[in-house]
Design an enzyme around this catalytic site. Sequence first.
Site, PDB file in Angstrom:
ATOM      1  N   GLY A  56      60.604  30.306 -61.663  1.00 38.62           N
ATOM      2  CA  GLY A  56      59.567  30.809 -62.312  1.00 38.62           C
ATOM      3  C   GLY A  56      58.257  29.850 -62.148  1.00 38.62           C
ATOM      4  O   GLY A  56      58.268  28.778 -62.046  1.00 38.62           O
ATOM      5  N   HIS A 221      60.069  24.973 -69.853  1.00 34.22           N
ATOM      6  CA  HIS A 221      60.031  26.410 -70.042  1.00 34.22           C
ATOM      7  C   HIS A 221      59.460  25.939 -71.359  1.00 34.22           C
ATOM      8  O   HIS A 221      59.419  27.374 -72.076  1.00 34.22           O
ATOM      9  CB  HIS A 221      61.442  27.153 -69.761  1.00 34.22           C
ATOM     10  CG  HIS A 221      61.158  26.616 -68.475  1.00 34.22           C
ATOM     11  ND1 HIS A 221      62.802  26.619 -68.485  1.00 34.22           N
ATOM     12  CD2 HIS A 221      61.186  27.429 -67.314  1.00 34.22           C
ATOM     13  CE1 HIS A 221      63.000  26.120 -67.047  1.00 34.22           C
ATOM     14  NE2 HIS A 221      61.926  26.997 -66.259  1.00 34.22           N
ATOM     15  N   GLY A 397      22.074   6.301 -78.057  1.00 35.36           N
ATOM     16  CA  GLY A 397      21.857   5.364 -78.845  1.00 35.36           C
ATOM     17  C   GLY A 397      22.336   4.353 -79.505  1.00 35.36           C
ATOM     18  O   GLY A 397      22.898   3.123 -80.221  1.00 35.36           O
ATOM     19  N   GLY A 483      15.249   0.874 -59.849  1.00 32.56           N
ATOM     20  CA  GLY A 483      15.457   2.240 -61.168  1.00 32.56           C
ATOM     21  C   GLY A 483      14.472   3.155 -60.117  1.00 32.56           C
ATOM     22  O   GLY A 483      14.978   4.327 -60.895  1.00 32.56           O
TER      23      GLY A 483
HETATM   24  P1  ADP Z   1      21.379   4.222 -71.283  1.00 32.20           P
HETATM   25  O1  ADP Z   1      19.888   5.475 -70.169  1.00 32.20           O
HETATM   26  O2  ADP Z   1      21.763   4.167 -70.137  1.00 32.20           O
HETATM   27  O3  ADP Z   1      21.572   4.598 -72.834  1.00 32.20           O
HETATM   28  P2  ADP Z   1      20.010   2.182 -71.940  1.00 32.20           P
HETATM   29  O4  ADP Z   1      19.819   3.342 -73.751  1.00 32.20           O
HETATM   30  O5  ADP Z   1      20.204   0.810 -71.792  1.00 32.20           O
HETATM   31  O6  ADP Z   1      20.488   3.359 -71.368  1.00 32.20           O
HETATM   32  O7  ADP Z   1      18.004   2.443 -71.157  1.00 32.20           O
HETATM   33  C1  ADP Z   1      17.329   3.527 -71.956  1.00 32.20           C
HETATM   34  C2  ADP Z   1      15.953   2.354 -71.526  1.00 32.20           C
HETATM   35  O8  ADP Z   1      16.248   2.780 -70.152  1.00 32.20           O
HETATM   36  C3  ADP Z   1      14.662   4.001 -71.481  1.00 32.20           C
HETATM   37  O9  ADP Z   1      15.175   4.002 -73.142  1.00 32.20           O
HETATM   38  C4  ADP Z   1      14.100   3.793 -70.340  1.00 32.20           C
HETATM   39  O10 ADP Z   1      12.674   2.790 -70.839  1.00 32.20           O
HETATM   40  C5  ADP Z   1      14.969   2.847 -69.461  1.00 32.20           C
HETATM   41  N1  ADP Z   1      14.868   3.588 -68.405  1.00 32.20           N
HETATM   42  C6  ADP Z   1      15.807   4.412 -67.859  1.00 32.20           C
HETATM   43  N2  ADP Z   1      15.883   4.415 -66.452  1.00 32.20           N
HETATM   44  C7  ADP Z   1      14.951   4.240 -66.562  1.00 32.20           C
HETATM   45  C8  ADP Z   1      14.208   3.805 -64.823  1.00 32.20           C
HETATM   46  N3  ADP Z   1      15.288   3.575 -63.264  1.00 32.20           N
HETATM   47  N4  ADP Z   1      13.476   2.546 -64.720  1.00 32.20           N
HETATM   48  C9  ADP Z   1      13.248   1.870 -65.622  1.00 32.20           C
HETATM   49  N5  ADP Z   1      13.474   2.021 -67.208  1.00 32.20           N
HETATM   50  C10 ADP Z   1      14.105   3.012 -66.900  1.00 32.20           C
HETATM   51 MG    MG Z   2      20.825   4.385 -74.288  1.00 31.57          MG
END
Ligand code: ADP
Ligand code: MG
Length: 573
Positions: A56, A221, A397, A483
Amino acid sequence: MKKLINAPDAVTSDMLSALARSDNRLLIEPDHGIVLRADYLAHRESGKVALISGGGSGHEPAHAGYVGKGMLTAAVAGEVFTSPSVDAVLAAIRLVTGPAGCLLIVKNYTGDRLNFGVAAAIARGEGLNVAMVLVDDDIAIPAGKSRAGARGLAGTVLVHKVAGASAEAGTSLDALAAEVQTFVPQIGTMGIGLSACTVPAAGKPSFVLGDGEVEYGLGIHGEPGVSREPIDTADAIAARLVGAIVAAKQIPAGKPVVLLVNGLGGTPPAELAIVAGSAVAACGAHGLHVRRLLVGSFLTAIEMAGCSITLATASDALIERLEASTEASAWLPVLTPSDASRTVTPPPPAAALGGTTGPAADPAAQKIFDAAIRSVAKALIEAEPMLTALDAKVGDGDLGISMMRGAQAVLGVIDTLDLAHPAAALEQVSSLLRRNVGGTSGPLYAAFSLAVALSLRDDGGALALADWARAFDSGCRAVMDLGGAGKGDRTMLDALLPAAEALAKAASEGVSAGEGLSRAVQAARAGTNETARLDPRFGRSSYVGDRAIGHVDPGAEAVTIWLGALPGIFVNQ
Ligand code: ADP
Ligand code: MG
């Protein structure tokens, strides 16, 4: 019922035609649900025994996944959990059987035994050389309890491999059937289920397991097993299954074995890996040496969560068969477990980066630097609830906790920082942040502080506002390089870049450090407030899109908070 199908009654036919279209080494005979090697005609004339298995559907990748050079020549697929008909098996036999004959490998279920058995008898009547072996590796049901005998479970896949390698090596049909008949009694399997499975045409699970219950000794099964018990640890479950197999098959201590840990369709690879580790240990506890290990979902019960453990006594000949090459797409690498420790540690850094060359900071400057670090850390720890709430609104958060963790890590080692050499101290801070702060901000802050440190490297401890302004700017550039964001992208850079500009301007005007930092904080605050109007393009905020508008970027807010902790320290500088 929720399944990725087109129609409940088309699951098997859709699957078979998709398999053949996905892999040009396969062909199908759709009327009877047969999957066969694309080179079956050449194979038929090759003088090698053909191998057919099946049953099956619902056990994928069994059995079609084992069709290929070195394993099966053809697989016959019935409807889900329904034995294929005599005619389907017969059609498969007629397709692949040449002068060397054909071996049918059949899991021991009454329906399969009858349909394959009658087909074999008819084929023999037609002059074809057909033999049949039954696989009955299940040990859960005590001998004699069922007149139907033990069921065929995951051990069947080992039989496919052994027979396939042997047939490929040119073994005659009689010798092959004898080899398999000798091997089958050495295989024992027992499984447990964490959840039931739903046959598409039925639409409902065959049985229901309560939260925290597992079913021991079930088949493939969707039928219930021999006992229902509370869930236990992977170690305990594996020990129990191994113990049951060892007892049923009377495997003496000291025996080498092959271990197969099989997922039933709904078990994540991580859990199977854990069970495999537990099972190897459990074998060790019985004095069994696991010479080879197979881990994966080889023979399943649709989406059932759970696993089975199979043990087979391992001879060199068996291992050679298991390790022979095959083109069957579902066969997985045969692993060799090891008793030795398998851990490594990374080498230490070749050399510390921050050998500063300039003179050490004087005690007063060191004190200020120390106070500045403490003040930044304190501000970030106090701001944790606010940053958490803000990041929860526009991100995931975690920012408040990340920043707090970084701050606590730095405070934890502040007495060991080389405060006389800010470059060295900031490099230590960078590596702490790298290790302690996750998310996006962790690596960005680590890059920021490392760039600041490298920029200050040759300045020694007597630092002027201009040195800090240059270093701050270099930190910003590191964040942009890493970044990929820039001004106006609604990130921490919308606070950092205005602050850098203000610092540079203040330094060129020759104002005090306290005044320069105050201006930087004001610029960062203004930049941060601006972010509330910006569309997020980076980080997790980019997933919430418009919903972020009206809230400032948490990363920019965090920058403003820690910068804001500095002017007070430098007020008389
Ligand atoms: P995650 O998004 O991984 O949860 P965190 O909570 O540690 O990251 O950080 C969030 C902050 O990171 C954002 O509010 C922003 O200010 C910063 N951030 C996100 N991406 C970039 C980036 N490419 N270059 C600079 N700062 C960044
Ligand atoms: Mg975050």
